[in-house]
Design a protein around this motif. Structure first.
Motif, PDB file in Angstrom:
ATOM      1  N   UNK A 185       0.847  -1.194   0.000  1.00  0.00           N
ATOM      2  CA  UNK A 185       0.000   0.000   0.000  1.00  0.00           C
ATOM      3  C   UNK A 185       0.879   1.240   0.000  1.00  0.00           C
ATOM      4  N   UNK A 186       0.529   2.207  -0.803  1.00  0.00           N
ATOM      5  CA  UNK A 186       1.257   3.476  -0.810  1.00  0.00           C
ATOM      6  C   UNK A 186       1.160   4.170   0.539  1.00  0.00           C
ATOM      7  N   UNK A 187       0.096   3.852   1.276  1.00  0.00           N
ATOM      8  CA  UNK A 187      -0.058   4.417   2.611  1.00  0.00           C
ATOM      9  C   UNK A 187       0.707   3.613   3.659  1.00  0.00           C
ATOM     10  N   UNK A 188       1.428   2.590   3.184  1.00  0.00           N
ATOM     11  CA  UNK A 188       2.303   1.793   4.043  1.00  0.00           C
ATOM     12  C   UNK A 188       1.543   1.080   5.159  1.00  0.00           C
ATOM     13  N   UNK A 189       0.368   0.537   4.806  1.00  0.00           N
ATOM     14  CA  UNK A 189      -0.365  -0.257   5.782  1.00  0.00           C
ATOM     15  C   UNK A 189       0.407  -1.532   6.088  1.00  0.00           C
ATOM     16  N   UNK A 190       0.201  -2.056   7.284  1.00  0.00           N
ATOM     17  CA  UNK A 190       0.840  -3.319   7.615  1.00  0.00           C
ATOM     18  C   UNK A 190       0.261  -4.437   6.762  1.00  0.00           C
ATOM     19  N   UNK A 191       1.120  -5.329   6.318  1.00  0.00           N
ATOM     20  CA  UNK A 191       0.692  -6.415   5.449  1.00  0.00           C
ATOM     21  C   UNK A 191      -0.108  -7.450   6.244  1.00  0.00           C
ATOM     22  N   UNK A 192      -1.330  -7.713   5.796  1.00  0.00           N
ATOM     23  CA  UNK A 192      -2.165  -8.727   6.440  1.00  0.00           C
ATOM     24  C   UNK A 192      -1.681 -10.115   6.037  1.00  0.00           C
ATOM     25  N   UNK A 193      -1.507 -10.978   7.039  1.00  0.00           N
ATOM     26  CA  UNK A 193      -0.993 -12.316   6.769  1.00  0.00           C
ATOM     27  C   UNK A 193      -2.084 -13.392   6.885  1.00  0.00           C
ATOM     28  N   UNK A 194      -2.708 -13.462   8.049  1.00  0.00           N
ATOM     29  CA  UNK A 194      -3.683 -14.520   8.278  1.00  0.00           C
ATOM     30  C   UNK A 194      -4.453 -14.241   9.565  1.00  0.00           C
ATOM     31  N   UNK A 195      -5.501 -15.005   9.787  1.00  0.00           N
ATOM     32  CA  UNK A 195      -6.216 -14.941  11.058  1.00  0.00           C
ATOM     33  C   UNK A 195      -6.087 -16.289  11.744  1.00  0.00           C
ATOM     34  N   UNK A 196      -5.577 -16.270  12.958  1.00  0.00           N
ATOM     35  CA  UNK A 196      -5.356 -17.507  13.704  1.00  0.00           C
ATOM     36  C   UNK A 196      -6.503 -17.738  14.688  1.00  0.00           C
ATOM     37  N   UNK A 197      -6.701 -18.983  15.041  1.00  0.00           N
ATOM     38  CA  UNK A 197      -7.739 -19.312  16.008  1.00  0.00           C
ATOM     39  C   UNK A 197      -7.126 -20.135  17.129  1.00  0.00           C
ATOM     40  N   UNK A 198      -7.812 -20.162  18.249  1.00  0.00           N
ATOM     41  CA  UNK A 198      -7.322 -20.928  19.397  1.00  0.00           C
ATOM     42  C   UNK A 198      -8.503 -21.519  20.136  1.00  0.00           C
ATOM     43  N   UNK A 199      -8.374 -22.784  20.526  1.00  0.00           N
ATOM     44  CA  UNK A 199      -9.306 -23.436  21.434  1.00  0.00           C
ATOM     45  C   UNK A 199      -8.496 -24.030  22.570  1.00  0.00           C
ATOM     46  N   UNK A 200      -9.027 -23.982  23.779  1.00  0.00           N
ATOM     47  CA  UNK A 200      -8.261 -24.432  24.940  1.00  0.00           C
ATOM     48  C   UNK A 200      -7.878 -25.902  24.871  1.00  0.00           C
ATOM     49  N   UNK A 201      -8.578 -26.684  24.067  1.00  0.00           N
ATOM     50  CA  UNK A 201      -8.194 -28.087  23.931  1.00  0.00           C
ATOM     51  C   UNK A 201      -6.798 -28.222  23.328  1.00  0.00           C
ATOM     52  N   UNK A 202      -6.319 -27.159  22.691  1.00  0.00           N
ATOM     53  CA  UNK A 202      -5.021 -27.202  22.018  1.00  0.00           C
ATOM     54  C   UNK A 202      -3.848 -27.127  22.993  1.00  0.00           C
ATOM     55  N   UNK A 203      -4.137 -26.950  24.285  1.00  0.00           N
ATOM     56  CA  UNK A 203      -3.063 -27.039  25.273  1.00  0.00           C
ATOM     57  C   UNK A 203      -2.517 -28.455  25.365  1.00  0.00           C
ATOM     58  N   UNK A 204      -3.321 -29.428  24.931  1.00  0.00           N
ATOM     59  CA  UNK A 204      -2.888 -30.825  24.872  1.00  0.00           C
ATOM     60  C   UNK A 204      -3.091 -31.345  23.459  1.00  0.00           C
ATOM     61  N   UNK A 205      -2.214 -32.249  23.029  1.00  0.00           N
ATOM     62  CA  UNK A 205      -2.417 -32.917  21.756  1.00  0.00           C
ATOM     63  C   UNK A 205      -3.455 -34.016  21.941  1.00  0.00           C
ATOM     64  N   UNK A 206      -4.163 -34.400  20.883  1.00  0.00           N
ATOM     65  CA  UNK A 206      -5.078 -35.540  21.007  1.00  0.00           C
ATOM     66  C   UNK A 206      -4.301 -36.839  21.153  1.00  0.00           C
ATOM     67  N   UNK A 207      -4.880 -37.758  21.877  1.00  0.00           N
ATOM     68  CA  UNK A 207      -4.300 -39.090  21.968  1.00  0.00           C
ATOM     69  C   UNK A 207      -4.529 -39.783  20.634  1.00  0.00           C
ATOM     70  N   UNK A 208      -3.502 -40.360  20.014  1.00  0.00           N
ATOM     71  CA  UNK A 208      -3.690 -41.021  18.711  1.00  0.00           C
ATOM     72  C   UNK A 208      -4.810 -42.063  18.778  1.00  0.00           C
TER      73      UNK A 208
END
Length: 226
Positions: A185-208
């Motif tokens: 952007x000529x106005x030098x806006x910060x480049x948008x990359x992505x939107x991340x999400x989080x759920x508290x279950x992600x503190x642990x991995x799933x058991x295979x």
């Protein structure tokens, strides 16, 4: 309210990002930003050309490019054509990490806070940053967590800090932006990359699932992954 805010604005030019001036010295030792100069023995060898449309560093051509590069662990002198011969030793356990672990333990126990502050200040003094003062447990907890984020950047520890502190919903959720780039952007806006999400279950991995299926005692699945 930052005393350097106006100074950063005044330092801005078409080929210089004032927002990176008057910062913690570890920022300059860790990150390469648009227009940052590669200086060796006082001589400018090149300038990072993320905003140059004809440069191979042109972040507009790469959706994944933030406009930043990592400088930590890099042989900036460029004396070895074969980079595997560069004199950068990757630590397994670094002394600065040990000091911060000790400080964190004391803060979480709310015991001997002056000692915890002394360990943090030992690290800050090394890079000529002002010392912090003894304060409440909650204040020092935030100071310690900030210090770990800065001091151990790109050392593979941040993820485990986030999990241990249970702050995933605060730092791993929401929109992510890169550098201010004219090519975006000529106005030098910060480049948008992505939107991340989080759920508290992600503190642990799933058991295979295979492990669950093979366990005659009905191995329970971690909460949220059922």
């Amino acid at each position: 309210g930052c005393e350097f805010h106006q100074k950063r604005i005044d330092a801005e030019t078409d080929t210089h990002r004032g927002e990176y001036d008057f910062r913690d010295p570890r920022m300059g030792a860790t990150v390469i930003w648009p227009f940052k100069e590669w200086v060796v023995d006082g001589n400018v060898r090149s300038r990072y050309g993320a905003d140059d449309p004809v440069s191979g560093d042109n972040a507009q051509k790469a959706a994944h490019a933030t406009g930043f590069l990592c400088q930590k662990w890099i042989d900036m002198r460029g004396e070895n054509a074969d980079r595997v011969l560069a004199d950068k030793n990757m630590p397994i356990l670094r002394y600065g990490d040990v000091l911060l672990m000790r400080a964190e333990a004391l803060i979480e126990l709310n015991q001997n806070l002056p000692e915890a502050v002394s360990w943090i200040n030992q690290i800050r003094t090394r890079v000529n940053m002002p010392a912090i003062k003894v304060a409440s447990q909650s204040v020092l907890r935030e100071k310690l967590r900030h210090e770990r984020r800065i001091e151990t950047a790109f050392e593979g520890l941040r993820y485990f800090d986030i999990i241990r502190w249970k702050i995933g919903d605060q730092v791993r959720k929401g929109k992510v932006y890169g550098a201010r780039l004219k090519v975006v952007s000529e106005n030098m806006d910060n480049k948008y990359m992505e939107e991340r999400f989080w759920e508290d279950k992600m503190y642990l991995f799933p058991v295979p699932q295979e492990a669950v299926d093979n366990n005659p005692n009905l191995l329970p699945q971690n909460k949220g992954w059922e």
